[in-house]
Design a protein around this motif. Structure first.
Motif, PDB file in Angstrom:
ATOM      1  N   ALA A   1       1.749  -1.251  -0.004  1.00 31.72           N
ATOM      2  CA  ALA A   1      -0.056   0.318   0.140  1.00 31.72           C
ATOM      3  C   ALA A   1       0.621   1.558   0.180  1.00 31.72           C
ATOM      4  CB  ALA A   1      -1.213   0.063   0.798  1.00 31.72           C
ATOM      5  N   ILE A   2       1.960   1.825   0.638  1.00 26.79           N
ATOM      6  CA  ILE A   2       2.773   2.802   1.336  1.00 26.79           C
ATOM      7  C   ILE A   2       3.150   2.185  -0.276  1.00 26.79           C
ATOM      8  CG2 ILE A   2       4.865   3.508   2.417  1.00 26.79           C
ATOM      9  CD1 ILE A   2       3.732   1.769   4.958  1.00 26.79           C
ATOM     10  N   SER A   3       3.958   2.144  -0.589  1.00 29.88           N
ATOM     11  CA  SER A   3       4.607   2.013  -2.088  1.00 29.88           C
ATOM     12  C   SER A   3       3.579   2.246  -3.317  1.00 29.88           C
ATOM     13  CB  SER A   3       5.655   0.087  -2.607  1.00 29.88           C
ATOM     14  OG  SER A   3       5.020  -0.459  -2.889  1.00 29.88           O
ATOM     15  N   SER A   4       3.044   2.010  -3.099  1.00 28.72           N
ATOM     16  CA  SER A   4       1.968   2.395  -4.561  1.00 28.72           C
ATOM     17  C   SER A   4       1.308   3.584  -4.153  1.00 28.72           C
ATOM     18  CB  SER A   4       0.825   1.323  -4.244  1.00 28.72           C
ATOM     19  OG  SER A   4       1.101  -0.201  -4.721  1.00 28.72           O
ATOM     20  N   GLY A   5       1.883   3.917  -3.094  1.00 26.78           N
ATOM     21  CA  GLY A   5       0.463   6.094  -2.509  1.00 26.78           C
ATOM     22  C   GLY A   5       0.297   5.349  -1.611  1.00 26.78           C
ATOM     23  N   GLY A   6      -0.573   4.805  -1.467  1.00 25.96           N
ATOM     24  CA  GLY A   6      -1.705   4.903  -0.077  1.00 25.96           C
ATOM     25  C   GLY A   6      -1.006   4.665   1.972  1.00 25.96           C
TER      26      GLY A   6
ATOM     27  N   TRP B   1      -8.001  -1.646   9.443  1.00 30.14           N
ATOM     28  CA  TRP B   1      -7.687  -2.780   8.245  1.00 30.14           C
ATOM     29  C   TRP B   1      -7.617  -4.086   9.399  1.00 30.14           C
ATOM     30  CZ3 TRP B   1      -3.276  -1.002   4.521  1.00 30.14           C
ATOM     31  CH2 TRP B   1      -3.958  -1.935   3.041  1.00 30.14           C
ATOM     32  N   ARG B   2      -6.708  -4.055  10.025  1.00 31.02           N
ATOM     33  CA  ARG B   2      -6.782  -5.622  11.360  1.00 31.02           C
ATOM     34  C   ARG B   2      -6.180  -5.526  12.383  1.00 31.02           C
ATOM     35  NH1 ARG B   2      -4.566  -7.875   6.520  1.00 31.02           N
ATOM     36  NH2 ARG B   2      -5.937  -8.052   5.210  1.00 31.02           N
TER      37      ARG B   2
ATOM     38  N   PHE C   1      -5.763   5.179   5.871  1.00 30.15           N
ATOM     39  CA  PHE C   1      -6.472   6.449   5.632  1.00 30.15           C
ATOM     40  C   PHE C   1      -7.137   6.565   3.946  1.00 30.15           C
ATOM     41  CE2 PHE C   1      -7.127  11.579   4.630  1.00 30.15           C
ATOM     42  CZ  PHE C   1      -7.443  11.306   5.151  1.00 30.15           C
ATOM     43  N   GLY C   2      -8.189   6.558   3.164  1.00 32.29           N
ATOM     44  CA  GLY C   2      -8.374   6.436   1.875  1.00 32.29           C
ATOM     45  C   GLY C   2      -8.390   5.520   1.529  1.00 32.29           C
ATOM     46  N   CYS C   3      -8.191   5.551   0.257  1.00 38.89           N
ATOM     47  CA  CYS C   3      -8.311   4.185  -1.121  1.00 38.89           C
ATOM     48  C   CYS C   3      -7.795   5.012  -2.471  1.00 38.89           C
ATOM     49  CB  CYS C   3      -9.932   4.117  -0.558  1.00 38.89           C
ATOM     50  SG  CYS C   3     -10.864   4.999  -1.856  1.00 38.89           S
ATOM     51  N   GLU C   4      -6.487   5.945  -2.611  1.00 41.88           N
ATOM     52  CA  GLU C   4      -6.225   6.173  -3.695  1.00 41.88           C
ATOM     53  C   GLU C   4      -6.057   5.344  -4.072  1.00 41.88           C
ATOM     54  OE1 GLU C   4      -6.461   8.148  -0.681  1.00 41.88           O
ATOM     55  OE2 GLU C   4      -7.330   9.956  -1.707  1.00 41.88           O
ATOM     56  N   ASP C   5      -4.938   4.047  -3.281  1.00 40.78           N
ATOM     57  CA  ASP C   5      -4.497   2.396  -4.027  1.00 40.78           C
ATOM     58  C   ASP C   5      -5.104   1.047  -4.551  1.00 40.78           C
ATOM     59  OD1 ASP C   5      -4.510   2.670  -1.523  1.00 40.78           O
ATOM     60  OD2 ASP C   5      -2.789   1.072  -0.953  1.00 40.78           O
ATOM     61  N   TRP C   6      -6.884   1.743  -3.626  1.00 40.29           N
ATOM     62  CA  TRP C   6      -7.490   0.597  -3.581  1.00 40.29           C
ATOM     63  C   TRP C   6      -8.234   0.669  -4.591  1.00 40.29           C
ATOM     64  CZ3 TRP C   6      -9.990   0.281   1.452  1.00 40.29           C
ATOM     65  CH2 TRP C   6     -10.898  -1.619   1.496  1.00 40.29           C
ATOM     66  N   GLU C   7      -8.669  -0.214  -5.336  1.00 39.68           N
ATOM     67  CA  GLU C   7      -9.281  -0.572  -6.930  1.00 39.68           C
ATOM     68  C   GLU C   7     -11.212  -0.780  -6.628  1.00 39.68           C
ATOM     69  OE1 GLU C   7      -8.965  -3.860 -11.046  1.00 39.68           O
ATOM     70  OE2 GLU C   7      -6.809  -2.661  -9.672  1.00 39.68           O
TER      71      GLU C   7
END
Length: 160
Positions: free
Chosen positions: A41-46, A86-87, A67-73
């Motif tokens: 997530a972090i490496s994808s900008g999330g 999340w967990r 936080f948010g969902c920019e990297d979540w399809e």
């Protein structure tokens, strides 16, 4: 008193060694899997925030926030500009000792500092069969909103 500590090079293997009871394994991913997902997530900008749950120097559980969902399809509608638990897990050896409640209090205190931006809601999801988790979440004001995250029930709680 329970506190949250960021997962780092000093504690990662202790956190990865924590596990839930065998009959709970279908309800939550392993901490190793969660930390790998945090990295992705972090490496994808999330945003992913993995923390060990500690009682003094003893790790008793793990929580990961987002936080948010920019990297979540295929993110659920509630995920936009909100915090997500999340967990959340307490190690099998420390369950039924009040750590879950103390940890959730610490999580909510942290989220209310808005570490990644202001939000009106925090949300989580859980397996319908996991009634122990559902009761804990309800006791902290989380309410089902009718949405699902895959096969999991979504529950939300206002932050204001």
């Amino acid at each position: 008193m329970v506190e949250l500590r960021k997962v780092d090079a000093k504690n990662i293997w202790k956190i990865c060694a924590l596990e839930v009871a065998e009959d709970q394994r279908s309800f939550v991913a392993t901490n190793t899997q969660s930390i790998l997902e945090a990295y992705c997530a972090i490496s994808s900008g999330g945003v992913a925030m993995p923390y060990g749950i500690y009682d003094g120097e003893t790790p008793v559980g793990f929580v990961m926030l987002g936080f948010g969902c920019e990297d979540w399809e295929d993110a659920p509608e509630i995920a936009k500009d909100t915090y997500n638990i999340w967990r959340f897990m307490i190690d099998r050896r420390y369950q039924r000792k009040g750590y879950g409640k103390q940890a959730m209090e610490a999580v909510l205190r942290l989220v209310k500092t808005f570490p990644h931006g202001k939000a009106d809601w925090v949300w989580l999801s859980y397996e319908p069969e996991n009634q122990v988790a559902a009761e804990l979440y309800r006791s902290f004001g989380f309410r089902e909103n009718g949405q699902m995250d895959g096969d999991e029930i979504i529950a939300v709680r206002p932050l204001t």
